[in-house]
Design a protein around this motif. Structure first.
Motif, mmCIF file in Angstrom:
data_model
loop_
_atom_site.group_PDB
_atom_site.id
_atom_site.type_symbol
_atom_site.label_atom_id
_atom_site.label_comp_id
_atom_site.label_asym_id
_atom_site.label_seq_id
_atom_site.Cartn_x
_atom_site.Cartn_y
_atom_site.Cartn_z
ATOM 1 N N ASP A 121 0.917 -1.316 0.200
ATOM 2 C CA ASP A 121 -0.052 -0.026 0.030
ATOM 3 C C ASP A 121 0.886 1.189 -0.184
ATOM 4 O O ASP A 121 0.458 2.258 -0.600
ATOM 5 N N VAL A 122 1.928 1.169 0.667
ATOM 6 C CA VAL A 122 2.826 2.517 0.704
ATOM 7 C C VAL A 122 3.355 2.535 -0.810
ATOM 8 O O VAL A 122 3.503 3.723 -1.531
ATOM 9 N N GLY A 123 3.878 1.435 -1.569
ATOM 10 C CA GLY A 123 4.157 1.595 -2.744
ATOM 11 C C GLY A 123 3.011 2.162 -3.764
ATOM 12 O O GLY A 123 3.288 3.097 -4.715
ATOM 13 N N LEU A 124 1.799 1.710 -3.674
ATOM 14 C CA LEU A 124 0.780 2.426 -4.428
ATOM 15 C C LEU A 124 0.321 3.632 -4.098
ATOM 16 O O LEU A 124 0.034 4.566 -4.698
ATOM 17 N N LEU A 125 0.716 4.193 -2.635
ATOM 18 C CA LEU A 125 0.616 5.597 -2.304
ATOM 19 C C LEU A 125 1.423 6.296 -3.062
ATOM 20 O O LEU A 125 1.207 7.575 -3.518
ATOM 21 N N LEU A 126 2.771 6.036 -3.393
ATOM 22 C CA LEU A 126 3.734 6.707 -4.104
ATOM 23 C C LEU A 126 3.294 6.642 -5.405
ATOM 24 O O LEU A 126 3.794 7.871 -5.785
ATOM 25 N N CYS A 127 2.776 5.818 -5.950
ATOM 26 C CA CYS A 127 1.978 5.879 -7.496
ATOM 27 C C CYS A 127 1.201 7.017 -7.462
ATOM 28 O O CYS A 127 1.090 7.900 -8.271
ATOM 29 N N ALA A 128 0.456 7.186 -6.370
ATOM 30 C CA ALA A 128 -0.803 8.293 -6.382
ATOM 31 C C ALA A 128 0.041 9.543 -6.168
ATOM 32 O O ALA A 128 -0.399 10.480 -6.802
ATOM 33 N N ALA A 129 1.118 9.411 -5.311
ATOM 34 C CA ALA A 129 1.492 10.858 -5.018
ATOM 35 C C ALA A 129 2.274 11.326 -6.444
ATOM 36 O O ALA A 129 2.302 12.663 -6.489
ATOM 37 N N TRP A 130 2.966 10.459 -6.998
ATOM 38 C CA TRP A 130 3.429 10.921 -8.306
ATOM 39 C C TRP A 130 2.657 11.453 -9.290
ATOM 40 O O TRP A 130 2.639 12.581 -9.911
ATOM 41 N N LEU A 131 1.207 10.897 -9.257
ATOM 42 C CA LEU A 131 0.325 11.415 -10.175
ATOM 43 C C LEU A 131 -0.493 12.694 -9.782
ATOM 44 O O LEU A 131 -0.834 13.635 -10.530
ATOM 45 N N VAL A 132 -0.300 12.897 -8.343
ATOM 46 C CA VAL A 132 -0.674 14.192 -7.904
ATOM 47 C C VAL A 132 0.091 15.436 -8.256
ATOM 48 O O VAL A 132 -0.247 16.326 -8.873
ATOM 49 N N ILE A 133 1.393 15.044 -8.430
ATOM 50 C CA ILE A 133 2.704 16.177 -8.621
ATOM 51 C C ILE A 133 2.551 16.270 -10.275
ATOM 52 O O ILE A 133 2.903 17.447 -10.796
ATOM 53 N N TRP A 134 2.562 15.147 -10.816
ATOM 54 C CA TRP A 134 2.797 15.190 -12.321
ATOM 55 C C TRP A 134 1.547 14.326 -12.930
ATOM 56 O O TRP A 134 1.889 13.153 -13.541
ATOM 57 N N PRO A 135 0.338 15.016 -13.100
ATOM 58 C CA PRO A 135 -0.563 14.260 -13.562
ATOM 59 C C PRO A 135 -0.727 14.055 -15.124
ATOM 60 O O PRO A 135 -1.650 13.008 -15.425
ATOM 61 N N ARG A 136 0.027 14.676 -15.635
ATOM 62 C CA ARG A 136 -0.166 14.578 -17.243
ATOM 63 C C ARG A 136 0.835 13.463 -17.545
ATOM 64 O O ARG A 136 2.076 13.375 -17.491
ATOM 65 N N THR A 137 0.057 12.244 -18.372
ATOM 66 C CA THR A 137 0.719 11.160 -18.802
ATOM 67 C C THR A 137 0.601 10.923 -20.096
ATOM 68 O O THR A 137 -0.273 11.247 -20.703
ATOM 69 N N LYS A 138 1.391 9.833 -20.553
ATOM 70 C CA LYS A 138 1.187 9.435 -22.203
ATOM 71 C C LYS A 138 -0.389 8.754 -22.056
ATOM 72 O O LYS A 138 -0.650 7.920 -21.177
ATOM 73 N N PHE A 139 -0.777 8.637 -23.060
ATOM 74 C CA PHE A 139 -2.139 8.077 -23.629
ATOM 75 C C PHE A 139 -3.059 8.268 -22.553
ATOM 76 O O PHE A 139 -4.062 7.288 -22.304
ATOM 77 N N SER A 140 -3.544 9.663 -22.243
ATOM 78 C CA SER A 140 -4.554 9.603 -21.203
ATOM 79 C C SER A 140 -5.607 10.589 -21.963
ATOM 80 O O SER A 140 -5.233 11.378 -22.743
#
Length: 147
Positions: A121-140
């Motif tokens: 869950d900490v790893g998944l929280l880090l994924c969420a934190a990344w997306l909060v900071i950098w939400p623009r991603t490929k193929f979205s």
């Protein structure tokens, strides 16, 4: 950065979608697993156990397609924090329960299994934190709509 964001978005989205779908298949077990944490009252545990799988499915779909990524990542991150607190709570109290994280697997873990649930869950929280900071991603969808 956008490729890392894509990976974070898909990892978090797929985990939410799969976990929610597995829980939604057996809502009575999901309600029972939620009540077993002994954090919410009986009635609130039942309500959350019924609603949570569909929240996870909804968040998973939004993340996979990349729509409203930042807001979805914030909600997903808050959900991960709640899960970490819940698992830590039962571990600290010495309660052995089925996490119910991916539906009813029918077996009780040892308390040592909680550390792996928390680390996941900490790893998944880090994924969420990344997306909060950098939400623009490929193929979205976000990228297609707003650049």
């Amino acid at each position: 950065m956008e490729w890392i964001g894509l990976a974070a978005r898909l990892i978090l989205g797929i985990v939410y979608l799969v976990a929610g779908a597995l829980k939604a298949r057996d809502l009575e077990s999901t309600r029972m697993d939620t009540r077993a944490f002994r954090i919410l009252s009986y009635d609130l545990g039942n309500i959350w156990g019924t609603v949570m799988p569909f929240v996870e499915i909804f968040l998973g779909i939004l993340l996979i397609v990349g729509l409203m990524t930042r807001m979805t990542a914030v909600l997903g991150g808050l959900l991960m924090i709640a899960f970490i607190i819940g698992i830590s709570s039962v571990w600290a109290r010495g309660i052995v329960i089925r996490c119910g994280c991916f539906g009813n697997n029918g077996k009780l873990p040892t308390t040592a299994a909680y550390k792996w649930d928390i680390l996941r869950d900490v790893g998944l929280l880090l994924c969420a934190a990344w997306l909060v900071i950098w939400p623009r991603t490929k193929f979205s969808v976000d990228r297609a709509l707003w650049g």
